[in-house]
Design a protein around this motif. Sequence first.
Motif, PDB file in Angstrom:
ATOM      1  N   UNK A 166    -118.635 -80.611  86.876  1.00  0.00           N
ATOM      2  CA  UNK A 166    -119.002 -79.494  85.939  1.00  0.00           C
ATOM      3  C   UNK A 166    -119.049 -79.800  84.588  1.00  0.00           C
ATOM      4  N   UNK A 167    -118.769 -81.065  84.125  1.00  0.00           N
ATOM      5  CA  UNK A 167    -118.644 -81.090  82.849  1.00  0.00           C
ATOM      6  C   UNK A 167    -120.184 -81.746  82.143  1.00  0.00           C
ATOM      7  N   UNK A 168    -120.327 -81.370  81.008  1.00  0.00           N
ATOM      8  CA  UNK A 168    -121.675 -81.681  80.158  1.00  0.00           C
ATOM      9  C   UNK A 168    -121.602 -83.297  79.945  1.00  0.00           C
ATOM     10  N   UNK A 169    -122.452 -84.047  80.257  1.00  0.00           N
ATOM     11  CA  UNK A 169    -122.349 -85.505  80.078  1.00  0.00           C
ATOM     12  C   UNK A 169    -122.375 -85.782  78.414  1.00  0.00           C
ATOM     13  N   UNK A 170    -122.990 -85.040  77.733  1.00  0.00           N
ATOM     14  CA  UNK A 170    -123.260 -85.286  76.371  1.00  0.00           C
ATOM     15  C   UNK A 170    -121.659 -85.093  76.020  1.00  0.00           C
ATOM     16  N   UNK A 171    -120.817 -84.317  76.328  1.00  0.00           N
ATOM     17  CA  UNK A 171    -119.546 -83.957  75.683  1.00  0.00           C
ATOM     18  C   UNK A 171    -118.568 -85.340  76.119  1.00  0.00           C
ATOM     19  N   UNK A 172    -118.971 -85.651  77.464  1.00  0.00           N
ATOM     20  CA  UNK A 172    -118.139 -86.635  77.844  1.00  0.00           C
ATOM     21  C   UNK A 172    -118.491 -88.082  77.063  1.00  0.00           C
ATOM     22  N   UNK A 173    -119.636 -88.212  76.881  1.00  0.00           N
ATOM     23  CA  UNK A 173    -119.916 -89.540  76.186  1.00  0.00           C
ATOM     24  C   UNK A 173    -119.497 -89.429  74.541  1.00  0.00           C
ATOM     25  N   UNK A 174    -119.205 -88.195  74.115  1.00  0.00           N
ATOM     26  CA  UNK A 174    -118.876 -88.172  72.709  1.00  0.00           C
ATOM     27  C   UNK A 174    -117.230 -88.464  72.885  1.00  0.00           C
ATOM     28  N   UNK A 175    -116.497 -87.800  73.836  1.00  0.00           N
ATOM     29  CA  UNK A 175    -115.148 -88.168  74.054  1.00  0.00           C
ATOM     30  C   UNK A 175    -115.093 -89.749  74.301  1.00  0.00           C
ATOM     31  N   UNK A 198    -111.621 -83.263  81.103  1.00  0.00           N
ATOM     32  CA  UNK A 198    -111.262 -84.482  82.350  1.00  0.00           C
ATOM     33  C   UNK A 198    -111.324 -83.670  83.700  1.00  0.00           C
ATOM     34  N   UNK A 199    -110.813 -82.117  83.746  1.00  0.00           N
ATOM     35  CA  UNK A 199    -110.755 -81.449  85.038  1.00  0.00           C
ATOM     36  C   UNK A 199    -112.383 -81.099  85.378  1.00  0.00           C
ATOM     37  N   UNK A 200    -113.113 -80.871  84.403  1.00  0.00           N
ATOM     38  CA  UNK A 200    -114.444 -80.678  84.654  1.00  0.00           C
ATOM     39  C   UNK A 200    -115.069 -81.892  85.119  1.00  0.00           C
ATOM     40  N   UNK A 201    -114.979 -83.173  84.434  1.00  0.00           N
ATOM     41  CA  UNK A 201    -115.615 -84.377  85.114  1.00  0.00           C
ATOM     42  C   UNK A 201    -115.148 -84.335  86.638  1.00  0.00           C
ATOM     43  N   UNK A 202    -113.773 -84.075  86.945  1.00  0.00           N
ATOM     44  CA  UNK A 202    -113.261 -84.259  88.192  1.00  0.00           C
ATOM     45  C   UNK A 202    -114.036 -83.315  89.307  1.00  0.00           C
ATOM     46  N   UNK A 203    -114.394 -82.189  88.579  1.00  0.00           N
ATOM     47  CA  UNK A 203    -114.932 -81.201  89.597  1.00  0.00           C
ATOM     48  C   UNK A 203    -116.455 -81.292  89.325  1.00  0.00           C
ATOM     49  N   UNK A 231    -119.388 -95.952  89.326  1.00  0.00           N
ATOM     50  CA  UNK A 231    -120.610 -95.783  89.448  1.00  0.00           C
ATOM     51  C   UNK A 231    -121.335 -94.378  89.193  1.00  0.00           C
ATOM     52  N   UNK A 232    -122.216 -94.228  88.444  1.00  0.00           N
ATOM     53  CA  UNK A 232    -122.885 -92.837  88.099  1.00  0.00           C
ATOM     54  C   UNK A 232    -124.264 -92.784  88.335  1.00  0.00           C
ATOM     55  N   UNK A 233    -124.979 -91.773  88.189  1.00  0.00           N
ATOM     56  CA  UNK A 233    -126.362 -91.306  88.524  1.00  0.00           C
ATOM     57  C   UNK A 233    -126.715 -90.009  87.891  1.00  0.00           C
ATOM     58  N   UNK A 234    -126.971 -89.066  89.173  1.00  0.00           N
ATOM     59  CA  UNK A 234    -127.205 -87.729  88.566  1.00  0.00           C
ATOM     60  C   UNK A 234    -126.197 -86.967  88.025  1.00  0.00           C
ATOM     61  N   UNK A 235    -125.000 -87.325  88.441  1.00  0.00           N
ATOM     62  CA  UNK A 235    -123.629 -86.771  88.142  1.00  0.00           C
ATOM     63  C   UNK A 235    -123.036 -87.890  87.427  1.00  0.00           C
ATOM     64  N   UNK A 236    -121.808 -87.476  86.690  1.00  0.00           N
ATOM     65  CA  UNK A 236    -121.045 -88.358  85.629  1.00  0.00           C
ATOM     66  C   UNK A 236    -120.668 -89.591  86.701  1.00  0.00           C
ATOM     67  N   UNK A 237    -119.879 -89.412  87.622  1.00  0.00           N
ATOM     68  CA  UNK A 237    -119.227 -90.318  88.315  1.00  0.00           C
ATOM     69  C   UNK A 237    -119.426 -90.289  90.055  1.00  0.00           C
ATOM     70  N   UNK A 238    -118.956 -91.248  90.619  1.00  0.00           N
ATOM     71  CA  UNK A 238    -119.043 -91.016  92.071  1.00  0.00           C
ATOM     72  C   UNK A 238    -117.672 -90.502  92.341  1.00  0.00           C
TER      73      UNK A 238
END
Length: 122
Positions: free
Chosen positions: A47-56, A40-45, A88-95
């Motif tokens: 820096x998280x991997x989109x694949x790991x986020x989608x798995x979660x 979650x902190x990686x998503x907020x910054x 909203x998402x695009x090149x990054x996970x969220x705006x």
Amino acid sequence: MEFIAVFLVTLLIVTGLAVALVFGRSPTYRPSRKDILELLQGVARDTAQPERWQLFLGMPILHDPELEKIRQLCVGVDEGDEDHAPAASGMIIYDRKGRERIGRIAEQLAILIAKEPVYRDF
């Protein structure tokens, strides 16, 4: 002679398969609260991997009901809920707004981790 060679190879393969089925385990998804907090902190910054986020987001967490509630809050950010549109998402996970909402959820999880009882083996 050919029959014995084929028999031994087949016996070896079947025995190996039986051992694998008896002692093997099925793969499970059992993340810890600290792993999810880092995610979650990686998503907020951003820096998280989109694949790991989608798995979660896509896999229910059956071993920890509180962590499942956190996952459902994150799904609400991803898909939208009654109060908010989908992030909203695009090149990054969220705006920026989506990352701020995930940051608030990460703070809730950090509080949950701080309240977690400590177990020690003596």
